[in-house]
Design a protein around this motif. Structure first.
Motif, mmCIF file in Angstrom:
data_model
loop_
_atom_site.group_PDB
_atom_site.id
_atom_site.type_symbol
_atom_site.label_atom_id
_atom_site.label_comp_id
_atom_site.label_asym_id
_atom_site.label_seq_id
_atom_site.Cartn_x
_atom_site.Cartn_y
_atom_site.Cartn_z
ATOM 1 N N VAL A 94 0.856 -1.184 0.000
ATOM 2 C CA VAL A 94 0.000 0.000 0.000
ATOM 3 C C VAL A 94 0.890 1.232 0.000
ATOM 4 N N LEU A 95 0.302 2.371 -0.329
ATOM 5 C CA LEU A 95 1.018 3.645 -0.301
ATOM 6 C C LEU A 95 0.312 4.622 0.634
ATOM 7 N N ARG A 96 1.094 5.376 1.362
ATOM 8 C CA ARG A 96 0.604 6.494 2.171
ATOM 9 C C ARG A 96 1.632 7.617 2.041
ATOM 10 N N ASP A 97 1.757 8.164 0.845
ATOM 11 C CA ASP A 97 2.810 9.126 0.544
ATOM 12 C C ASP A 97 2.525 10.497 1.156
ATOM 13 N N LYS A 98 3.484 10.993 1.938
ATOM 14 C CA LYS A 98 3.443 12.341 2.487
ATOM 15 C C LYS A 98 4.875 12.736 2.845
ATOM 16 N N SER A 99 5.148 14.022 2.803
ATOM 17 C CA SER A 99 6.456 14.480 3.270
ATOM 18 C C SER A 99 6.557 14.254 4.778
ATOM 19 N N LEU A 100 7.759 14.261 5.293
ATOM 20 C CA LEU A 100 8.020 13.790 6.657
ATOM 21 C C LEU A 100 7.154 14.478 7.711
ATOM 22 N N LEU A 101 7.048 15.802 7.673
ATOM 23 C CA LEU A 101 6.304 16.503 8.719
ATOM 24 C C LEU A 101 4.801 16.279 8.618
ATOM 25 N N LYS A 102 4.322 15.832 7.473
ATOM 26 C CA LYS A 102 2.892 15.554 7.300
ATOM 27 C C LYS A 102 2.555 14.082 7.503
#
Length: 313
Positions: A94-102
Motif C-alpha cells: 500500500v502507499l501512504r505518501d506524504k512528506s516527513l512533517l505531514k
C-alpha cells in the motif's frame, strides 16, 4: 508456451490486480498452480477467473497481508488445494505518501505493516514449510527503486522496500543449505502510483490505448508494463535460477539490471583513529568528490513526450 513450472505451486500476495496479477498469470501460464491473494474478495475472485479461463489452476485467499494468520492461511490454501508449496512471491503493498512533517504514525505503520511485516510473516511461514518438507523453494520479494535510492514523500515506503532487500540478503544466507533461494525484484512499470506522475503520462496513455510505449521510456528509463516484469518473476521461480540467490534484480521496459550490494566507495585510515578536529579538516578533501547521490535522476523528456497541461484533453 513451455510449461517449465508444471507441478509447482505458488502463492502471490497482492495479486488481485496490477503487477501482482501479472505475476500470478505468468506463473499459471508456465504451469504452476497459484494461490491468489487480495484484501477484496471480488477482486481476488476475478483474478482467479482470469487464470482458470485461460486453462490455469488457481484459488483465492481474501485477507490483508501482515498478520501471521494470513501467512498461515496462504500456505494452508496451497497445501490443501494443490498438495504442496514451491514458490512465494510477496507483492502486496500500500502507499501512504506524504512528506516527513505531514506523515502520521498511522501512515508510517500501515506501510511498514503491509510491506515489511507482510513479507516477513509470509516468508517465515513458507520457509518453515520448505524446511520441514525438504522443498528447494523459491522466495521472490518485491522491492522498489525508492528502497534503493530514496524518493521525496516516501519515508515509509523507502524504509519498507530497503528493509525487504536487507531481509532477502539475510534469508539467502540462512536458506542456502536447504537449496532455497531468496531474491528481490525491483520493478519499474506502469502502476497505480506511476499513473499519477506527469513525467510518465505519455507512456501510461500509450499503454491504456493498447499501443507500444515510446522507446524513450522503454530504453532510456527502463519503464514498461506489468507484462515486462512478470517473466523475471517466473525465471526466478524456476529450476533455471537455482544458483541465483540474495540478489536484487531490476526490470522494466527493455532493461534488466543487477543491483550491487552496498559496498564502501572510499576508505581511509589514520593512526590512532579519527578525532573531531581531524574530520573537520580532512573530510572534504578525502570524500567530498565521492559523496553518493540520492534519488532517481531522470533525463529530460523529449519535446513530443512532454505531459499535457492540467485540464487539457
Amino acid at each position: 508456451m513451455a510449461e517449465n513450472l508444471a507441478g509447482k505451486v505458488a502463492i502471490v500476495t497482492g495479486s488481485g490486480r496490477g503487477l501482482g496479477l501479472a505475476y500470478a498469470q505468468e506463473l499459471a501460464a508456465r504451469g504452476a498452480a497459484v494461490v491468489v491473494n487480495d484484501v477484496d474478495a471480488a477482486v481476488a475472485g476475478g483474478a482467479v477467473a482470469s487464470i482458470t479461463e485461460a486453462g490455469g489452476r488457481a484459488v483465492a485467499v481474501a485477507a490483508p497481508v501482515g498478520p501471521t494468520e494470513t501467512a498461515k492461511a496462504l500456505v494452508a490454501a496451497a497445501v490443501e488445494n494443490f498438495g504442496r508449496l514451491d514458490i512465494l512471491v510477496t507483492n502486496a503493498g500500500v502507499l501512504r505518501d506524504k512528506s516527513l512533517l505531514k506523515m502520521t504514525d498511522e501512515d508510517f505503520d500501515t506501510v511498514i505493516h503491509v510491506h515489511l511485516r507482510g513479507t516477513f510473516t509470509c516468508v517465515r511461514e513458507a520457509w518453515a514449510y520448505f524446511k520441514e518438507h525438504g522443498v528447494p523453494g523459491r522466495i521472490i520479494a518485491v522491492g522498489s527503486p525508492t528502497g534503493q535510492r530514496g524518493n521525496f514523500g516516501q519515508t515509509n515506503y523507502a524504509a519498507a522496500k530497503a528493509g525487504i532487500v536487507g531481509m532477502v540478503r539475510t534469508w539467502a544466507l540462512e536458506m542456502t543449505r536447504a537449496g532455497v533461494t531468496a531474491n528481490a525484484v525491483i520493478p519499474v512499470a506502469a502502476t497505480a502510483m506511476t499513473r499519477t506522475v506527469p513525467f510518465f503520462q505519455k507512456a501510461v496513455q500509450a499503454e491504456e490505448r493498447g499501443e507500444p510505449m515510446p522507446e524513450f521510456f522503454r530504453k532510456e528509463l527502463g519503464f514498461g508494463t506489468a507484462a515486462d516484469v512478470a517473466p523475471l518473476v517466473a525465471f526466478l521461480a524456476s529450476d533455471a535460477a537455482a544458483r541465483v540467490t540474495g540478489q536484487a534484480i531490476g526490470v522494466g521496459g527493455d532493461r534488466l539490471q543487477l543491483w550491487s550490494h552496498p559496498e564502501p566507495v572510499a576508505t581511509e585510515y589514520r593512526d590512532g583513529g579519527w578525532d573531531f578536529q581531524t574530520l573537520v579538516e580532512k573530510f572534504e578533501a578525502l570524500f567530498g568528490d565521492r559523496l553518493q547521490p540520492v534519488g532517481e535522476k531522470f533525463p529530460d523528456l523529449p519535446a513530443d513526450l512532454q505531459p499535457e497541461p492540467a485540464g487539457t484533453k
